[in-house]
Design a protein around this motif. Structure first.
Motif, PDB file in Angstrom:
ATOM      1  N   CYS B  20      -3.031  -6.136 -10.880  1.00  0.00           N
ATOM      2  CA  CYS B  20      -2.219  -6.681  -9.796  1.00  0.00           C
ATOM      3  C   CYS B  20      -1.290  -7.783 -10.319  1.00  0.00           C
ATOM      4  N   GLY B  37      -6.705  -6.277   1.117  1.00  0.00           N
ATOM      5  CA  GLY B  37      -6.213  -5.181   0.284  1.00  0.00           C
ATOM      6  C   GLY B  37      -7.275  -4.106   0.206  1.00  0.00           C
ATOM      7  N   ARG B  38      -6.846  -2.923  -0.191  1.00  0.00           N
ATOM      8  CA  ARG B  38      -7.808  -1.812  -0.266  1.00  0.00           C
ATOM      9  C   ARG B  38      -8.779  -2.031  -1.432  1.00  0.00           C
ATOM     10  N   SER B  41      -8.099  -3.152  -5.293  1.00  0.00           N
ATOM     11  CA  SER B  41      -6.740  -3.709  -5.404  1.00  0.00           C
ATOM     12  C   SER B  41      -6.704  -5.010  -6.203  1.00  0.00           C
ATOM     13  N   GLN B 206      -1.656  -4.705  -2.846  1.00  0.00           N
ATOM     14  CA  GLN B 206      -1.651  -3.237  -2.784  1.00  0.00           C
ATOM     15  C   GLN B 206      -0.715  -2.677  -3.855  1.00  0.00           C
ATOM     16  N   ASN B 207      -1.096  -1.522  -4.388  1.00  0.00           N
ATOM     17  CA  ASN B 207      -0.301  -0.819  -5.409  1.00  0.00           C
ATOM     18  C   ASN B 207       0.161  -1.763  -6.529  1.00  0.00           C
ATOM     19  N   GLU B 208      -0.755  -2.516  -7.070  1.00  0.00           N
ATOM     20  CA  GLU B 208      -0.485  -3.453  -8.165  1.00  0.00           C
ATOM     21  C   GLU B 208       0.484  -4.570  -7.779  1.00  0.00           C
ATOM     22  N   GLU B 209       0.803  -4.668  -6.483  1.00  0.00           N
ATOM     23  CA  GLU B 209       1.722  -5.739  -6.057  1.00  0.00           C
ATOM     24  C   GLU B 209       1.025  -6.686  -5.094  1.00  0.00           C
ATOM     25  N   ASP B 227      -0.048   2.454   8.766  1.00  0.00           N
ATOM     26  CA  ASP B 227       0.030   2.694   7.326  1.00  0.00           C
ATOM     27  C   ASP B 227       0.113   1.371   6.554  1.00  0.00           C
ATOM     28  N   TYR B 229      -1.409  -1.749   7.273  1.00  0.00           N
ATOM     29  CA  TYR B 229      -2.780  -2.224   7.074  1.00  0.00           C
ATOM     30  C   TYR B 229      -3.617  -1.756   8.261  1.00  0.00           C
TER      31      TYR B 229
END
Lengths: 245, 265
Positions: B20, B37-38, B41, B206-209, B227, B229
């Motif tokens: 992240c 975060g999921r 993450s 999320q998604n490395e961000e 979508d 959260y």
């Protein structure tokens, strides 16, 4: 990165456990006591590394673990280097190569031997002691359990250290008595948890029918094949060739 | 007491793989700071990095503009409370940090018992019990009280709501609201709706961000799209009619229950 058994399919892994142990023993003796120079030791170490790579042994954990004894290597190198007055680089290198060779040999043996194989090896090694009435099997079991649980205890120490720091506790270091005092909060829980774990293990073993006095059967049988003897002879051949070199 | 913890271009790695980052945000005291975060993450890794337990990190962490070095000035309650236990009794667990500070054992025991009671556990009943023999919720409460008893400047809790019943969760919210007045509190959770009213902002990984949101902006995004959260459906449906106004009303299950009860009466 801890040096532990990492299963793979190769000729090194399929060697009989006792032969593996013997090869390791001969290599350790060769690296420790054989009077040869750094060139011969270097060739022997290179041969060990090449055979390990051909046998798909993961050498990275062993190389990473070498960093932990870097200081020891440095000190030994210095002492040996200055042993004859002026610093002799070749003498220092020879001493370092001996330690690295022993370290590599033992590391490779642990990497290519499963718990069952180690147990079998120790059992066979301690077998002569049974002639004197000593419990060879139980001694072998103790050895294997000790080796098996060493990483568990180390990770437990790490967990306790982090658990203590996570509470805002400052674990001061220092030297001498204060260093020993700072270790106490770490060592006491580790020791007590190790005793609890030993009790759990004893219960688990008894629950599976383990009993000291009974003789047991063996699930896996290890036979010495032609290839095993060939491996042993090859190892001895290389060592003798280097001695003559 | 420190005012804020500043993360600047902080990047987290795990076995050389980027997890992240870069994370740029400022966690301040006064209110709770949420991290969501999921799974996977990097939420727990972020807390461990701040606590100094995870070293694969790039970037900087500063406390009141000074380089932050975790050394007796943090508390971190792990996701799994059992990872915190190493003493044979609850009493020793709760008093460990106090005893390490070198105060008298008698006064520490008194402080520890009061603190354990504050977290909703009967000190008389639990003081001599083995921590691993307790139920999941009780273990959580013991871990939280053992971690926070010293009240260091930075307090981090990893999924503290897990395993607590609703009364326990409300108690936690109440205590954290009080602690956050004087301490920087970071809290990782998968159920932020209960904590939103007492939080100042949310760091969303999320998604490395990593993106930092004001509470209202976060709710607005979550309410308009699941979508973004996944907040609970009842929560989103209750708040959707207020999408046009500047600030969302802060609700939780208790306030919904109160509203329904009034309606029934």
């Amino acid at each position: 990165m801890l040096i532990t058994f990492s299963p793979k399919e190769s000729f090194l892994y399929s060697i009989n456990p006792v032969i593996k142990g013997l090869i390791t023993l001969f290599l350790i003796i060769a690296f420790s006591v054989i009077a040869s120079g750094p060139v011969e030791l270097g060739i022997l170490l290179a041969t060990v590394v090449i055979f390990s790579l051909l046998g798909r042994v993961d050498l990275l954990p062993i190389i990473f673990s070498l960093r932990k004894i870097f200081f020891l290597l440095f000190i030994v190198g210095l002492i040996q280097g200055f042993s004859q007055g002026e610093f002799d680089f070749l003498l220092a290198l020879e001493a370092i190569l001996r330690i690295v060779g022993v370290f590599f040999s033992a590391g490779i043996f642990v990497t290519i031997s499963s718990q069952t194989e180690l147990m079998y090896f120790w059992e066979q090694t301690f077998r002569p002691l049974a002639l004197f009435g000593l419990p060879a099997r139980e001694l072998a079991l103790v050895m294997v359990i000790a080796v098996r649980f060493l990483p568990v205890i180390l990770s437990e120490i790490d967990r306790i250290r982090i658990a203590q720091m996570a509470r805002g506790a400052k674990l001061s270091g220092g030297f001498g008595l204060s260093a020993v005092k700072s270790l106490l909060p770490l060592m006491i829980p580790t020791l007590s948890l190790a005793i609890v774990r030993a009790g759990d293990l004893a219960l688990a073993m008894e629950a599976r029918g383990y009993c000291v006095s009974r003789s047991r059967t063996r699930f896996r049988h290890y036979r010495v094949e032609f290839i095993d003897l060939l491996g042993l002879l090859l190892c001895l051949g290389i060592i003798f060739a280097l001695m003559k070199f | 007491m420190p005012e804020d913890l500043h993360l600047e271009k902080l990047e987290l790695f795990y076995q050389r793989q980027k997890v992240c980052g870069p994370i740029n945000c400022r966690f301040s005291r006064g209110k709770i700071n949420l991290v969501v975060g999921r799974a996977g993450s990097g939420k727990s890794t972020l807390l461990k990095a701040i606590a100094g337990f995870h070293n694969e990190v790039k970037g900087s962490i500063s406390l009141d503009s000074q380089v932050f070095q975790a050394d007796g000035n943090i508390a971190l309650a792990f996701q799994n409370p059992e990872n915190l236990f190493f003493n044979p009794t609850v009493g020793e667990e709760v008093c460990f940090a106090l005893n390490q500070k070198g105060q008298s054992r008698d006064s520490n025991e008194e402080i520890g018992k009061k603190w354990l009671e504050r977290w909703g556990l009967d000190a008389q009943k639990y003081w001599h019990k083995h921590p691993l023999e307790l139920s999941g919720g009780e273990k959580r409460k013991v871990a939280l009280s053992a971690c926070t008893v010293l009240l260091p400047p930075v307090i981090m809790l990893d999924e503290p709501l897990a395993g607590l019943d609703y009364a326990g969760q409300l108690k936690l919210v109440e205590i954290l609201e009080e602690i956050a007045c004087d301490h920087i509190v970071l809290l990782v959770t998968h159920d932020p709706e209960l904590l939103l009213p007492i939080s100042s902002g949310i760091l969303f990984l999320q998604n490395e961000e990593a993106d930092y949101y004001e509470i209202n902006q976060f709710i607005r995004n979550a309410v308009s799209s699941s979508d973004f959260y996944p907040l609970p459906k009842w929560y989103c449906q209750a708040l959707r009619p207020f999408d046009g106004i500047r600030e969302f009303p802060m609700i939780n299950a208790a306030s919904v229950h109160e509203f329904l009860q009034k309606k029934v009466e």
